[in-house]
Design a protein around this motif. Structure first.
Motif, PDB file in Angstrom:
ATOM      1  N   SER A   1       0.819  -1.207   0.000  1.00  0.00           N
ATOM      2  CA  SER A   1       0.000   0.000   0.000  1.00  0.00           C
ATOM      3  C   SER A   1       0.854   1.258   0.000  1.00  0.00           C
ATOM      4  CB  SER A   1      -0.936   0.010   1.210  1.00  0.00           C
ATOM      5  OG  SER A   1      -1.900  -1.011   1.127  1.00  0.00           O
ATOM      6  N   LEU A   2       1.940   1.215   0.741  1.00  0.00           N
ATOM      7  CA  LEU A   2       2.827   2.376   0.798  1.00  0.00           C
ATOM      8  C   LEU A   2       3.459   2.642  -0.571  1.00  0.00           C
ATOM      9  CD1 LEU A   2       4.059   4.555   2.583  1.00  0.00           C
ATOM     10  CD2 LEU A   2       5.905   2.958   3.154  1.00  0.00           C
ATOM     11  N   ILE A   3       3.854   1.562  -1.250  1.00  0.00           N
ATOM     12  CA  ILE A   3       4.417   1.707  -2.602  1.00  0.00           C
ATOM     13  C   ILE A   3       3.376   2.314  -3.541  1.00  0.00           C
ATOM     14  CG2 ILE A   3       5.251   0.434  -4.619  1.00  0.00           C
ATOM     15  CD1 ILE A   3       6.547  -1.553  -2.642  1.00  0.00           C
ATOM     16  N   GLY A   4       2.143   1.799  -3.470  1.00  0.00           N
ATOM     17  CA  GLY A   4       1.069   2.317  -4.318  1.00  0.00           C
ATOM     18  C   GLY A   4       0.776   3.781  -4.052  1.00  0.00           C
ATOM     19  N   MET A   5       0.773   4.170  -2.782  1.00  0.00           N
ATOM     20  CA  MET A   5       0.495   5.555  -2.428  1.00  0.00           C
ATOM     21  C   MET A   5       1.610   6.471  -2.915  1.00  0.00           C
ATOM     22  SD  MET A   5      -1.826   7.412  -0.836  1.00  0.00           S
ATOM     23  CE  MET A   5      -1.617   8.728  -2.024  1.00  0.00           C
ATOM     24  N   LEU A   6       2.861   6.018  -2.768  1.00  0.00           N
ATOM     25  CA  LEU A   6       3.999   6.829  -3.212  1.00  0.00           C
ATOM     26  C   LEU A   6       3.992   6.995  -4.731  1.00  0.00           C
ATOM     27  CD1 LEU A   6       6.842   5.443  -0.897  1.00  0.00           C
ATOM     28  CD2 LEU A   6       5.732   7.694  -0.775  1.00  0.00           C
ATOM     29  N   ILE A   7       3.672   5.924  -5.455  1.00  0.00           N
ATOM     30  CA  ILE A   7       3.608   5.999  -6.914  1.00  0.00           C
ATOM     31  C   ILE A   7       2.520   6.977  -7.334  1.00  0.00           C
ATOM     32  CG2 ILE A   7       3.015   4.732  -9.017  1.00  0.00           C
ATOM     33  CD1 ILE A   7       4.320   2.274  -7.772  1.00  0.00           C
ATOM     34  N   THR A   8       1.357   6.879  -6.698  1.00  0.00           N
ATOM     35  CA  THR A   8       0.241   7.758  -7.032  1.00  0.00           C
ATOM     36  C   THR A   8       0.594   9.215  -6.761  1.00  0.00           C
ATOM     37  OG1 THR A   8      -1.341   5.997  -6.493  1.00  0.00           O
ATOM     38  CG2 THR A   8      -2.200   8.240  -6.618  1.00  0.00           C
TER      39      THR A   8
END
Length: 398
Positions: free
Chosen positions: A335-342
């Motif tokens: 989730s953290l990776i997804g949030m950072l990418i977004t």
């Protein structure tokens, strides 16, 4: 039990991260030097018809008709479908030199029915290319010639760069909404084109070789008929092509009622079509090894920008609670990776394309904008809009 919980928490996080990754790849590609553009001296080829569905547009459509005629295209045929009108739309269009047909069917309302009615009328003397233009949309000089040339060359549908302008004295919400529109219709479409992939149809500024429209079901009550038509054509082997050099534009309504109606229709329609068309066509594309359909369906599955950010934030909170409860960091990491990418993708899109639309201070207010959209998304769950409703125009009485 722990394994099952891990899967239940991690799978949505993984799906959101994959969508964020594909969104981020589109933004990065959009920032790269573009492919060879259509030449500025492009000229239209063959017989051209411009089809304009109009419901109670009256004087609103006069600038559109003027802009179309000013393109200077020889042999141009402009067909206005006055659809279920209670005003003088038909007479105004005739006065401006357009061919007009009138349709009256109160039980079958929506742009798709009007388009089908217009195409059936054109069948008697079919053109080589049909351009669909909304009644409140302005083509930039040379836009129509570029669209026709590319449609003729590729034998596929062509989508112009469709932009929205803000009314005078725009609010922070309207500026952020314009940025979100810019990301969807310009940044992402440009990125897809860089990869050599098709784009979504966006409702206006669409050019179709005549043979492409044969047998396509247009007479539907779909409230986002453009997205539906785009994925349908892709499944038939006619995936749309983006033409960044052809620009068409319209203006967001300034009145609150029109804004709410327009955004509710767009967002409810988009969310519904993810389930009805995006996911099924992903499976169909994999089965048939159809690259264009696969990436178009995947792109269709990316939710509206505000919702994408919101979903990533919510699942990051859920994964954090789960980590604090059971100590499993898998879902939290994903989730953290997804949030950072977004977050990085939105920031990059703003830096490269959106600084003239929204200020840095405006971007800090995005969370407030997202909160204002909660009622729209809640309405999708409990009071979903399934029928077409025309947005109130600013010059109409309250």
């Amino acid at each position: 039990m722990t394994l099952i919980l891990n899967m239940l928490i991690s799978l949505p996080a993984l799906l959101l991260t994959l969508l964020a990754l594909w969104f981020g790849m589109q933004v990065v590609a959009a920032c790269l030097p573009g492919r060879t553009p259509t030449r500025d001296n492009a000229t239209a080829c063959g017989r051209l018809a411009v089809l304009i569905p109009a419901h109670n547009e009256s004087t609103n459509m006069i600038p559109t008709l003027h802009a179309i005629h000013s393109q200077g295209l020889a042999g141009l045929r402009v067909l206005v479908v006055a659809d279920n009108c209670s005003d003088d739309t038909a007479q105004v269009a005739k006065n401006e030199g357009a061919e007009v047909i009138e349709r009256s069917d109160p039980t079958r309302r929506g742009k798709g029915y009007a388009l089908d009615f217009g195409i059936q009328h054109l069948t008697a003397a079919p053109p080589d290319t049909v351009i669909v233009m909304d009644a409140d949309c302005l083509p930039a000089p040379g836009a129509m010639a570029r669209m026709v040339k590319l449609a003729t060359q590729t034998k596929r549908p062509v989508q112009a760069l469709y932009l929205m302008n803000n009314p005078n004295q725009p609010t922070v919400k309207s500026r952020i909404a314009k940025f979100a529109w810019l990301v969807k219709n310009h940044v992402r479409a440009r990125g897809l084109h860089w990869f050599g992939l098709p784009c979504q149809l966006t409702g206006s500024g669409m050019a179709f070789p005549w043979h492409v429209l044969q047998g396509v079901p247009l007479a539907t009550g779909e409230i986002v008929e453009d997205m539906k038509l785009g994925i349908t054509l892709a499944a038939r082997g006619y995936a749309p092509v983006f033409c960044e050099q052809a620009v068409v534009s319209s203006t967001f309504p300034a009145n609150d009622e029109g804004v709410r109606s327009q955004r509710k229709r767009w967002e409810h329609g988009h969310l519904a079509i993810i389930w009805n068309e995006g996911l099924p066509n992903l499976g169909r594309a994999l089965l048939n090894r159809d690259q264009n359909l696969l990436f178009m369906a995947l792109d269709l599955c990316i939710p509206p920008l505000a919702l994408l950010v919101m979903m990533n934030m919510v699942w990051l909170i859920v994964a954090s609670i789960y980590w604090a409860w059971l100590g499993s960091a898998w879902a939290l990491t994903i989730s953290l990776i997804g949030m950072l990418i977004t977050a990085a993708s939105v920031t990059l899109a703003w830096y490269k394309f959106g600084r003239s639309v929204v200020t840095g201070t405006d971007m800090l207010r995005v969370p407030i904008y997202m909160l204002s959209k909660l009622s729209v998304y809640a309405g999708f769950l409990f009071r979903r809009q399934t029928t077409w409703v025309r947005s109130k125009r600013d010059n109409e009485p309250k």
